[in-house]
Design a protein around this motif. Structure first.
Motif, PDB file in Angstrom:
ATOM      1  N   CYS A   1       0.821  -1.216   0.000  1.00  0.00           N
ATOM      2  CA  CYS A   1       0.000   0.000   0.000  1.00  0.00           C
ATOM      3  C   CYS A   1       0.855   1.266   0.000  1.00  0.00           C
ATOM      4  O   CYS A   1       2.026   1.242   0.370  1.00  0.00           O
TER       5      CYS A   1
ATOM      6  N   SER B   1      -4.384   4.705  -4.844  1.00  0.00           N
ATOM      7  CA  SER B   1      -4.588   4.774  -3.400  1.00  0.00           C
ATOM      8  C   SER B   1      -5.668   5.799  -3.066  1.00  0.00           C
ATOM      9  O   SER B   1      -6.008   6.668  -3.885  1.00  0.00           O
TER      10      SER B   1
ATOM     11  N   ASP C   1      -1.886   1.201  -4.743  1.00  0.00           N
ATOM     12  CA  ASP C   1      -1.863  -0.007  -3.928  1.00  0.00           C
ATOM     13  C   ASP C   1      -1.857  -1.221  -4.846  1.00  0.00           C
ATOM     14  O   ASP C   1      -2.536  -1.227  -5.879  1.00  0.00           O
TER      15      ASP C   1
END
Length: 408
Positions: free
Chosen positions: A158, A179, A362
């Protein structure tokens, strides 16, 4: 495994050895590289410190941050260090991937060490090596490492910046999702006045000057840098207390509530050298009251914001955090830093100062049949967060609901 990774796994499985003391040599776009996996930070210390001096990386993956986080926070929770490193034929370390193996929803998961408390997560790569890698190379490196550690169900990576130090992040070649947040940064120059006038409107500059005068009417205004580990620890205690108050008002879970998290940041502030990733702790005092704090790490020409706080008392209305920030940006310009990196997540002061955004992504990679459901869930969660945070009406509604349900 990722679609391309399953093919890479079958092509290289015959040449792989077991994790204990084993290695795999792969041909990549950057040349042949021998992959090993270690659990020992001490074994990699010298190579890691040498690599991070010129690598494309984030401070969160510098040696002392990764080692400290694993020892103080992650290992007591049962996580296992998975330090993937590759060397060329001359034995020179070309990259380090500081991962940990833990559990999520009962599945074995690989992730960056400390990734949930980091603004950005990256590996450490020699610049030329990073620019030469492609998706097949990353597939094969990950597959080799997973095989050597005895398998995993998913890789959840992430808050990865698409660009690191002017180079494309090699992990951007892998399947990924935007993200929920972006990063924010300001390009600095030696002439602070030029930066200040270019980024901050005349009206806001006047307001900041007025705020500092009003603060001065409450007592002498001083900007202080902690000069010792003890001073840093004392200021961090104030910072954590102020953060706790602000989190409670906004209905946000206190991310520093557990003692081991606070212990970690105090240890980073006790480091002796800035080039090792030392956490520099500063504050703005009005008389004897600490009205605001800011904690930053200087690495690779960047000043990286890590934690900041402001008082919840009457001085809050006089913008002590903004005044402290202006002083620190002026100091960074004078010291010759190239960027002020404000980290991930939107905030009013970032909109005022920043001239660039850092795209983050991510990656949720299934490494076994069981991992597909977990990756689908994590991907959906990320997309929903991104939609809420990038839709003003939804974000405002969410913040209001959170405050009503959990806030003061």
């Amino acid at each position: 495994m990722p679609e391309a990774a399953s093919t890479a796994a079958s092509n290289t499985a015959a040449t792989r050895t077991q994790y204990e003391g084993g290695s795999v040599t792969l041909s990549t776009g950057a040349g042949r590289v021998t992959i090993r996996v270690s659990e020992s930070f001490d074994e990699l210390r010298d190579s890691w410190l040498a690599l991070q001096r010129h690598a494309v990386c984030s401070y969160s993956q510098s040696y002392y941050w990764a080692e400290g986080w694993h020892r103080i926070v992650a290992a007591p929770e049962g996580a296992r260090a998975v330090l993937i490193h590759g060397r060329d034929a001359q034995g020179e370390c070309r990259f380090i991937l500081p991962f940990e193996l833990g559990k999520s929803s009962g599945q074995r998961v690989i992730r960056f060490i400390g990734q949930d408390h980091a603004n950005y997560n990256t590996g450490l790569f020699q610049p030329a090596f990073a620019s030469a890698l492609n998706r097949r190379d990353i597939d094969e490196i990950l597959c080799a490492a997973v095989d050597m550690i005895g398998g995993a169900d998913a890789a959840l990576f992430c808050h990865q910046p698409r660009d690191i130090g002017g180079y494309l992040n090699p992990f951007a070649h892998m399947p990924h999702t935007d993200s929920a947040n972006s990063g924010y940064a300001l390009k600095l120059q030696s002439d602070f006045k030029s930066v200040y006038e270019a980024r901050v409107s005349k009206n806001r500059r006047s307001n900041l000057t007025r705020s500092e005068r009003r603060l001065a009417s409450e007592g002498p205004v001083t900007v202080c840098d902690a000069a010792s580990a003890a001073e840093s620890a004392a200021l961090l205690d104030v910072c954590f207390a102020q953060k706790r108050e602000r989190f409670a008002e906004r209905g946000i879970e206190d991310s520093f509530a557990e003692q081991r998290y606070r212990d970690f940041y105090k240890e980073m502030a006790a480091l002796e050298r800035r080039e090792d990733g030392k956490l520099n702790v500063s504050c703005l005092k009005v008389g004897e009251e600490i009205a605001a704090t800011r904690c930053r790490v200087a690495l690779g020409g960047r000043h990286n914001d890590v934690i900041s706080s402001i008082t919840s008392g009457p001085l809050q209305a006089l913008s002590p955090g903004q005044v402290l920030l202006r002083h620190q940006i002026e100091q960074a310009c004078a010291a010759g830093y190239i960027f002020e990196d404000f980290g991930a997540g939107a905030a009013p002061h970032k909109d005022i100062w920043c001239d660039s955004r850092i795209a983050l992504f991510d990656s949720h990679l299934a490494l076994s049949p069981k991992g597909h459901a977990l990756c689908a869930y994590e991907g959906l969660k990320t997309r929903l967060k991104h939609m809420v945070k990038t839709t003003p009406a939804l974000w405002e509604t969410y913040q209001d609901l959170r405050k009503r349900l959990r806030g003061k």
